[in-house]
Design an enzyme around this catalytic site. Structure first.
Site, PDB file in Angstrom:
ATOM      1  N   ALA A  56       0.830  -1.209   0.000  1.00  0.00           N
ATOM      2  CA  ALA A  56       0.000   0.000   0.000  1.00  0.00           C
ATOM      3  C   ALA A  56       0.861   1.255   0.000  1.00  0.00           C
ATOM      4  CB  ALA A  56      -0.915  -0.010   1.222  1.00  0.00           C
ATOM      5  N   GLY A 104      11.863  -6.207  10.623  1.00  0.00           N
ATOM      6  CA  GLY A 104      12.571  -5.358  11.574  1.00  0.00           C
ATOM      7  C   GLY A 104      12.591  -3.912  11.143  1.00  0.00           C
ATOM      8  N   GLY A 106      14.031  -0.618  13.147  1.00  0.00           N
ATOM      9  CA  GLY A 106      14.603   0.074  14.297  1.00  0.00           C
ATOM     10  C   GLY A 106      15.051  -0.760  15.479  1.00  0.00           C
ATOM     11  N   CYS A 111      20.748   0.969  13.664  1.00  0.00           N
ATOM     12  CA  CYS A 111      19.579   1.532  12.986  1.00  0.00           C
ATOM     13  C   CYS A 111      19.087   2.771  13.724  1.00  0.00           C
ATOM     14  CB  CYS A 111      18.463   0.496  12.924  1.00  0.00           C
ATOM     15  SG  CYS A 111      17.039   1.076  12.000  1.00  0.00           S
TER      16      CYS A 111
END
Length: 155
Positions: A56, A104, A106, A111
């Site tokens: 989306a 995953g 963060g 990250c």
């Protein structure tokens, strides 16, 4: 310097000539631009990865979003999609044709998504939710999709 498709082709062919597996990682925009080059060069795997990937996807009007289902169908090699963290998104990526789903957002020490964007789900929860989607998808279709934990457990 802009990315040069001929250099992508040369690198993939050099890896394969050396007996290696040519796995290419692209952003969704990179996949739209260079997917055909990667396929024609004979890559063995292609990853389409971003901080958050979904079927989306919304994008500014000047950029056409990548149709993940069409991309997976058009590519002659397995396509690994990610990253995601929820049951619903993982299931939609599988329905789009993902050979594997990267999980995953963060969770690792390196990250910055959680700190900069304020988004993320604890990694163990994300993997469990996406694995549940995989199990339901397998029960429904008979097609097994690998779930790959992409990141650590630091955050």
């Amino acid at each position: 310097e802009p990315i040069k498709p001929e250099l992508i082709t040369q690198r993939i062919q050099a890896i394969k000539a050396g007996g290696g597996v040519a796995a290419v990682s692209l952003t969704p925009a990179g996949a739209a631009r260079f997917g055909k080059t990667v396929a024609e060069a004979g890559a063995d795997l292609v990853f389409v990865q971003a901080t958050v990937v979904s079927t989306a996807h919304l994008s500014p009007t000047e950029i056409s979003p990548l149709d993940l289902a069409a991309f997976c169908a058009d590519m002659p090699m397995p396509v690994i999609l990610g990253n995601c963290v929820t049951y619903e998104v993982a299931l939609n990526l599988m329905k789009a044709g993902a050979a594997a789903v990267m999980v995953g957002i963060g969770p690792g020490a390196a990250c910055t998504s959680r700190g900069v964007l304020g988004i993320g789900i604890p990694q163990a929860t994300a993997v469990a939710d996406c694995a549940a989607a995989r199990d339901d998808f397998f029960a429904e279709t008979g097609r097994y999709v690998a779930i790959v934990a992409d990141g650590g457990l630091v955050t």
